[in-house]
Scaffold this active site. Structure first.
Site, PDB file in Angstrom:
ATOM      1  N   GLU A  90      -0.292   3.194  12.610  1.00  0.00           N
ATOM      2  CA  GLU A  90       0.452   4.419  12.283  1.00  0.00           C
ATOM      3  C   GLU A  90       1.195   4.317  10.952  1.00  0.00           C
ATOM      4  O   GLU A  90       1.454   5.331  10.308  1.00  0.00           O
ATOM      5  CB  GLU A  90       1.419   4.785  13.413  1.00  0.00           C
ATOM      6  CG  GLU A  90       0.731   5.256  14.703  1.00  0.00           C
ATOM      7  CD  GLU A  90       0.325   4.127  15.633  1.00  0.00           C
ATOM      8  OE1 GLU A  90       0.409   2.939  15.225  1.00  0.00           O
ATOM      9  OE2 GLU A  90      -0.073   4.404  16.779  1.00  0.00           O
ATOM     10  N   PHE A 152       8.066   5.203  30.399  1.00  0.00           N
ATOM     11  CA  PHE A 152       7.015   4.451  29.711  1.00  0.00           C
ATOM     12  C   PHE A 152       6.848   4.973  28.283  1.00  0.00           C
ATOM     13  O   PHE A 152       6.684   6.168  28.073  1.00  0.00           O
ATOM     14  CB  PHE A 152       5.696   4.562  30.486  1.00  0.00           C
ATOM     15  CG  PHE A 152       4.554   3.862  29.796  1.00  0.00           C
ATOM     16  CD1 PHE A 152       4.588   2.477  29.609  1.00  0.00           C
ATOM     17  CD2 PHE A 152       3.463   4.567  29.316  1.00  0.00           C
ATOM     18  CE1 PHE A 152       3.558   1.823  28.960  1.00  0.00           C
ATOM     19  CE2 PHE A 152       2.424   3.923  28.668  1.00  0.00           C
ATOM     20  CZ  PHE A 152       2.470   2.550  28.493  1.00  0.00           C
ATOM     21  N   GLN A 153       6.908   4.089  27.346  1.00  0.00           N
ATOM     22  CA  GLN A 153       6.763   4.389  25.906  1.00  0.00           C
ATOM     23  C   GLN A 153       7.782   5.411  25.408  1.00  0.00           C
ATOM     24  O   GLN A 153       7.477   6.231  24.543  1.00  0.00           O
ATOM     25  CB  GLN A 153       5.330   4.827  25.586  1.00  0.00           C
ATOM     26  CG  GLN A 153       4.331   3.692  25.822  1.00  0.00           C
ATOM     27  CD  GLN A 153       2.959   3.926  25.222  1.00  0.00           C
ATOM     28  OE1 GLN A 153       2.490   5.052  25.189  1.00  0.00           O
ATOM     29  NE2 GLN A 153       2.317   2.863  24.772  1.00  0.00           N
ATOM     30  N   LYS A 202       6.035  15.898  26.042  1.00  0.00           N
ATOM     31  CA  LYS A 202       4.706  16.178  26.590  1.00  0.00           C
ATOM     32  C   LYS A 202       4.700  17.514  27.333  1.00  0.00           C
ATOM     33  O   LYS A 202       3.745  18.296  27.222  1.00  0.00           O
ATOM     34  CB  LYS A 202       4.303  15.032  27.521  1.00  0.00           C
ATOM     35  CG  LYS A 202       2.837  15.036  27.877  1.00  0.00           C
ATOM     36  CD  LYS A 202       2.410  13.722  28.536  1.00  0.00           C
ATOM     37  CE  LYS A 202       0.919  13.726  28.791  1.00  0.00           C
ATOM     38  NZ  LYS A 202       0.454  12.440  29.338  1.00  0.00           N
ATOM     39  N   MET A 515       5.362 -11.567  -7.398  1.00  0.00           N
ATOM     40  CA  MET A 515       6.665 -11.117  -7.893  1.00  0.00           C
ATOM     41  C   MET A 515       7.786 -12.005  -7.344  1.00  0.00           C
ATOM     42  O   MET A 515       8.755 -12.307  -8.052  1.00  0.00           O
ATOM     43  CB  MET A 515       6.893  -9.651  -7.521  1.00  0.00           C
ATOM     44  CG  MET A 515       8.152  -9.054  -8.118  1.00  0.00           C
ATOM     45  SD  MET A 515       8.233  -9.237  -9.907  1.00  0.00           S
ATOM     46  CE  MET A 515       7.561  -7.690 -10.464  1.00  0.00           C
TER      47      MET A 515
HETATM   48  C1  FAD Z   1       8.958  -4.280  -8.010  1.00  0.00           C
HETATM   49  C2  FAD Z   1       9.577  -3.009  -8.530  1.00  0.00           C
HETATM   50  C3  FAD Z   1      10.020  -2.969  -9.827  1.00  0.00           C
HETATM   51  C4  FAD Z   1      10.528  -1.786 -10.355  1.00  0.00           C
HETATM   52  N1  FAD Z   1      10.877  -1.754 -11.674  1.00  0.00           N
HETATM   53  C5  FAD Z   1      11.176  -0.562 -12.243  1.00  0.00           C
HETATM   54  C6  FAD Z   1      11.400  -0.453 -13.654  1.00  0.00           C
HETATM   55  O1  FAD Z   1      11.301  -1.415 -14.392  1.00  0.00           O
HETATM   56  N2  FAD Z   1      11.648   0.770 -14.147  1.00  0.00           N
HETATM   57  C7  FAD Z   1      11.724   1.894 -13.359  1.00  0.00           C
HETATM   58  O2  FAD Z   1      11.914   2.999 -13.867  1.00  0.00           O
HETATM   59  N3  FAD Z   1      11.567   1.798 -12.036  1.00  0.00           N
HETATM   60  C8  FAD Z   1      11.284   0.612 -11.461  1.00  0.00           C
HETATM   61  N4  FAD Z   1      11.068   0.551 -10.114  1.00  0.00           N
HETATM   62  C9  FAD Z   1      11.198   1.798  -9.317  1.00  0.00           C
HETATM   63  C10 FAD Z   1      12.658   2.091  -8.969  1.00  0.00           C
HETATM   64  O3  FAD Z   1      13.033   1.268  -7.909  1.00  0.00           O
HETATM   65  C11 FAD Z   1      12.822   3.577  -8.574  1.00  0.00           C
HETATM   66  O4  FAD Z   1      11.947   3.898  -7.539  1.00  0.00           O
HETATM   67  C12 FAD Z   1      12.546   4.537  -9.721  1.00  0.00           C
HETATM   68  O5  FAD Z   1      13.194   4.145 -10.893  1.00  0.00           O
HETATM   69  C13 FAD Z   1      12.994   5.939  -9.314  1.00  0.00           C
HETATM   70  O6  FAD Z   1      12.549   6.861 -10.241  1.00  0.00           O
HETATM   71  P1  FAD Z   1      13.114   8.340 -10.238  1.00  0.00           P
HETATM   72  O7  FAD Z   1      14.586   8.317 -10.215  1.00  0.00           O
HETATM   73  O8  FAD Z   1      12.416   9.049 -11.340  1.00  0.00           O
HETATM   74  O9  FAD Z   1      12.481   8.951  -8.893  1.00  0.00           O
HETATM   75  P2  FAD Z   1      13.103   9.271  -7.448  1.00  0.00           P
HETATM   76  O10 FAD Z   1      13.739   8.092  -6.870  1.00  0.00           O
HETATM   77  O11 FAD Z   1      11.995   9.914  -6.698  1.00  0.00           O
HETATM   78  O12 FAD Z   1      14.233  10.339  -7.760  1.00  0.00           O
HETATM   79  C14 FAD Z   1      13.874  11.613  -8.201  1.00  0.00           C
HETATM   80  C15 FAD Z   1      15.131  12.396  -8.465  1.00  0.00           C
HETATM   81  O13 FAD Z   1      14.737  13.697  -8.885  1.00  0.00           O
HETATM   82  C16 FAD Z   1      15.439  14.668  -8.112  1.00  0.00           C
HETATM   83  N5  FAD Z   1      14.593  15.845  -7.974  1.00  0.00           N
HETATM   84  C17 FAD Z   1      13.585  16.055  -7.091  1.00  0.00           C
HETATM   85  N6  FAD Z   1      13.068  17.273  -7.241  1.00  0.00           N
HETATM   86  C18 FAD Z   1      13.751  17.858  -8.251  1.00  0.00           C
HETATM   87  C19 FAD Z   1      13.693  19.134  -8.870  1.00  0.00           C
HETATM   88  N7  FAD Z   1      12.819  20.063  -8.467  1.00  0.00           N
HETATM   89  N8  FAD Z   1      14.552  19.402  -9.879  1.00  0.00           N
HETATM   90  C20 FAD Z   1      15.455  18.487 -10.297  1.00  0.00           C
HETATM   91  N9  FAD Z   1      15.580  17.263  -9.726  1.00  0.00           N
HETATM   92  C21 FAD Z   1      14.737  16.955  -8.724  1.00  0.00           C
HETATM   93  C22 FAD Z   1      15.720  14.009  -6.794  1.00  0.00           C
HETATM   94  O14 FAD Z   1      16.813  14.614  -6.132  1.00  0.00           O
HETATM   95  C23 FAD Z   1      15.991  12.561  -7.215  1.00  0.00           C
HETATM   96  O15 FAD Z   1      17.337  12.359  -7.544  1.00  0.00           O
HETATM   97  C24 FAD Z   1      10.610  -0.628  -9.546  1.00  0.00           C
HETATM   98  C25 FAD Z   1      10.203  -0.694  -8.230  1.00  0.00           C
HETATM   99  C26 FAD Z   1       9.661  -1.855  -7.726  1.00  0.00           C
HETATM  100  C27 FAD Z   1       9.177  -1.875  -6.315  1.00  0.00           C
HETATM  101  C1  TPP Z   2       6.885  -5.030   3.242  1.00  0.00           C
HETATM  102  C2  TPP Z   2       7.476  -5.877   2.163  1.00  0.00           C
HETATM  103  N1  TPP Z   2       7.807  -7.161   2.429  1.00  0.00           N
HETATM  104  C3  TPP Z   2       8.311  -7.934   1.442  1.00  0.00           C
HETATM  105  C4  TPP Z   2       8.510  -7.449   0.191  1.00  0.00           C
HETATM  106  C5  TPP Z   2       9.109  -8.319  -0.918  1.00  0.00           C
HETATM  107  N2  TPP Z   2       8.117  -8.484  -2.004  1.00  0.00           N
HETATM  108  C6  TPP Z   2       8.154  -7.748  -3.140  1.00  0.00           C
HETATM  109  S1  TPP Z   2       6.892  -8.101  -4.187  1.00  0.00           S
HETATM  110  C7  TPP Z   2       6.306  -9.283  -3.154  1.00  0.00           C
HETATM  111  C8  TPP Z   2       5.080 -10.079  -3.510  1.00  0.00           C
HETATM  112  C9  TPP Z   2       3.847  -9.250  -3.562  1.00  0.00           C
HETATM  113  O1  TPP Z   2       2.750 -10.113  -3.615  1.00  0.00           O
HETATM  114  P1  TPP Z   2       1.313  -9.555  -3.893  1.00  0.00           P
HETATM  115  O2  TPP Z   2       1.009  -8.439  -2.986  1.00  0.00           O
HETATM  116  O3  TPP Z   2       0.340 -10.671  -3.885  1.00  0.00           O
HETATM  117  O4  TPP Z   2       1.456  -8.933  -5.352  1.00  0.00           O
HETATM  118  P2  TPP Z   2       1.752  -9.714  -6.739  1.00  0.00           P
HETATM  119  O5  TPP Z   2       3.227  -9.692  -6.954  1.00  0.00           O
HETATM  120  O6  TPP Z   2       1.228 -11.100  -6.604  1.00  0.00           O
HETATM  121  O7  TPP Z   2       1.035  -8.914  -7.766  1.00  0.00           O
HETATM  122  C10 TPP Z   2       7.095  -9.397  -1.999  1.00  0.00           C
HETATM  123  C11 TPP Z   2       6.862 -10.356  -0.914  1.00  0.00           C
HETATM  124  C12 TPP Z   2       8.184  -6.093  -0.013  1.00  0.00           C
HETATM  125  N3  TPP Z   2       8.388  -5.501  -1.181  1.00  0.00           N
HETATM  126  N4  TPP Z   2       7.644  -5.349   0.981  1.00  0.00           N
END
Ligand code: FAD
Ligand code: TPP
Ligand code: MG
Length: 612
Positions: A90, A152-153, A202, A515
């Protein structure tokens, strides 16, 4: 039971409080029983009402998994022209609905049974919540007569999902199904989008009620905050923009959700303002546009973060100043005034103090603002300054670097971009490969990068890509996943095979939870505790599902393999055996200032030269 949550400010009343029953009924193909002169009256079971209402909302596909408490609904499905995609877990159903929604701009729908089916959705729901993605999740629930007895569930799924849904409902009467579902759609897609869960007992599925789709129209709740062209905030914003010497637009996911790409572009071009994008904003402003700076934040390029730190005006367009974007708040863009254009008032001043807040839909806000801005005549010294600073770092451009026998993920991303001419929808998982994709695949189209940003959910890519491919069957869709995350939801290979989806899968196999290994390398003295990863032979795994696959270990093999995948009709997996201990640069250590980047080492292992 449901209430408005966290910063998602859209709120609704509970289903139980809704006016009972649709009094008059609309037409339905199966069970018209009574007619009045004004309205044909249709009596249906709650299950039939569920599907009929979904159909009325324009739904033609749902992603789900059956079980006892949702079985009446599954039984009724055969009467409706709605495609059901059987998932293998799911969590996959929620991610597929999410990928479908992000790719199409429509509401995605997933279905699960009570108890374990419902709890398996939770990670997918939280993923959609953190990235403001509109999905509606339907769960079966035990009969209303035994609610609260540990039947159940039985789990209290509305309680469990309270913090990770924009709103949720329990429906115990067939009469309430239509209006609740319609309200769920309205809440999911209006204002700041987000996930909504509807838990249907249900007995509510089995009982009968009058059905009238049109009469079950939900009332709009909070009126949208209005922006007027003559309002003080609009005038102040225009004044700040006119006077700024070093402005930067911060383009976020909200720009794409608002459909405000053209208005942002007009603002940028008219006033010669460079545009930095968040991870989730990539593609909304074309990467190939001369004013595009690329991704900001933790793994953004040096010139982007330096421009932000030096700017005198930030115009935040539908972005929420996530900590991955700002680094240390105390030192963030110290000289810049901030205009924050944002639909959710709870985001204003949450992380970064706004000098001017325009609360409302971004497109509407810019439509009100733009008439106050005459085109800037002269060349922008600021744009030239940033352009010059790019030069130092241009070595990241790997196009012309010779093949040194190693295969780096950056090569794969670049060649993938080239082979797809930047026109594919790329759905990434979470980790290093996600960041390399963001750096090296140049997205020119909105909704062409689908990735889990806020929750950073490993396992997202494959199921979300299935949803995206079903939403956009004519688009080329690529999964880009790490060897770790891919294994979290690899069971959905069977779904891709069963649905005969023309889906391409790139596993970026570095033998590590890369990462996390990178963080261990930088901050934990290379103590690679629990990050080396043994994986199955991914090509054989694909083949076990009847899916074609191939392995690639050399750069010269990348393009031919990608082209083979493109030619092949049906799912195709490529296992890219990339350099194991490569790192993503630049990197801002968590909590550091935006300009305090860890830069590429002097003698980089990677293909790029130094870019001091
Ligand atoms: C491993 C990892 C590394 C990351 N590194 C980076 C990085 O280096 N740089 C980076 O940028 N991000 C990075 N991120 C992503 C980061 O964590 C955030 O998810 C991202 O920056 C959020 O972008 P956002 O604010 O544009 O989007 P969202 O979090 O989706 O926010 C969107 C915003 O827009 C608003 N909004 C929605 N609809 C409308 C509308 N119609 N009009 C006006 N406002 C609206 C919402 O209310 C919200 O506040 C990383 C994520 C991971 C997993
Ligand atoms: C469900 C979940 N568990 C743990 C993490 C923490 N985490 C962030 S990146 C990462 C490693 C990802 O490894 P891989 O999928 O091999 O990608 P790579 O970084 O090697 O490109 C982990 C464990 C996460 N983001 N999501
Ligand atoms: Mg890995």
């Amino acid at each position: 039971m449901g209430t408005a949550k966290k910063s998602h400010s859209q709120s609704t009343s509970h289903a139980g409080a809704m006016a009972a029953a649709a009094s008059t009924a609309g037409a339905h193909p199966t069970k018209t029983t009574t007619e009045s002169a004004a309205h044909p009256t249709t009596r249906l079971t709650g299950s039939e009402i569920l599907w009929a209402t979904l159909e009325g909302e324009g739904v033609d596909v749902v992603f789900g998994y059956p079980g006892g408490a949702i079985l009446p609904a599954y039984d009724a499905l055969r009467k409706f022209p709605i495609r059901h995609v059987l998932v293998r877990h799911e969590q996959g159903a929620a991610h597929m609905a999410d990928g479908y929604a992000r790719a199409s701009g429509k509401v995605g729908v997933c279905v699960a049974t009570s108890g374990p089916g419902a709890t398996n959705l939770v990670t997918g729901i939280a993923t959609a919540m953190l990235d403001s993605v509109p999905i509606v999740c339907i769960t079966g629930q035990v009969s209303s007569k035994v609610l609260g007895t540990d039947a159940f569930q039985e789990v209290d799924i509305t309680g469990i999902t309270l913090p990770v849904t924009k709103h949720n409902y329990v429906v115990t009467r067939a009469e309430d199904v239509a209006q609740t579902i319609r309200e769920a759609f309205l809440v999911a897609k209006s204002g700041r989008p987000g996930p909504v869960l509807v838990d249907i007992t249900k007995d509510a599925q089995q009982a009968s009620a009058e059905f009238d789709f049109a009469a079950a129209v939900p009332k709009p709740h909070r009126p949208h905050p209005m922006l007027k062209t003559e309002s003080a905030a609009i005038l102040q914003a225009a004044e700040l923009i006119r006077n700024a010497k070093k402005p930067v637009i911060l383009a976020g996911h909200g720009m794409i959700e608002s459909g405000a790409e053209a208005e942002v572009r007009t603002l940028a071009e008219r006033m010669r303002i460079p545009v930095a994008s968040t991870l989730l904003g990539l593609g909304g402003f074309p990467a190939s546009h001369p004013l595009s700076l690329g991704m900001m934040g933790m793994h953004g390029e040096a010139w982007v973060n330096h421009a932000i730190q030096q700017s005198d005006l930030l115009i935040a367009c539908g972005m929420r100043f996530d900590d991955r974007v700002t680094g240390s708040l105390a030192t963030y863009a110290p000289n810049a005034k901030k205009i924050h254009i944002e639909v959710d008032p709870a985001e204003i001043n949450k992380n970064v103090k706004a000098d001017v807040a325009l609360i409302g839909d971004l497109k509407e806000a810019l439509e009100a603002l733009l008439p106050h801005l005459a085109p800037r005549e002269s060349e922008s010294a600021w744009v030239n300054e940033i352009e010059a600073s790019k030069g130092e770092c241009a070595v990241r451009d790997i196009r012309n670097l010779p093949d040194n026998g190693h295969l780096y993920a950056a090569h794969v991303m670049h060649d993938l971009w080239k082979a797809t001419q930047g026109k594919a929808i790329v759905v990434t998982d979470v980790g290093q490969h996600q960041m390399w994709e963001a750096q090296y695949y140049k997205h020119d189209e909105p909704r062409s990068l689908i990735t889990s940003g806020g929750l950073g959910t490993m396992g997202f890519a494959l199921p979300a890509a299935i949803g995206a491919k079903i939403a956009c069957p004519d688009k080329e869709v690529w999964v880009v996943a790490g060897d770790g995350g891919f294994q979290m939801t690899a069971a959905e290979l069977a779904t891709a095979a069963q649905e005969e989806l023309d889906l391409n899968i790139a596993v970026i196999n570095n033998g590590y939870l890369g990462m996390v290994r990178q963080w261990q390398e930088f901050f934990y003295e290379k103590n690679y505790q629990s990050t080396p990863l043994l994986s199955p032979d991914f090509v054989k795994l694909a083949e076990a599902h009847g899916i074609r696959g191939t392995a690639v270990a050399k750069r010269s093999e990348v393009l031919p393999a990608v082209q083979e995948a493109q030619k092949h009709k049906g799912p195709f997996l490529i296992n890219f055996m990339v350099e194991k201990e490569d790192s993503v640069y630049p990197m801002i250590p968590a909590g550091s200032a935006l300009h305090e980047m860890i830069r590429r080492p002097e003698n980089p292992l990677v293909e790029t030269a130094s870019d001091s």
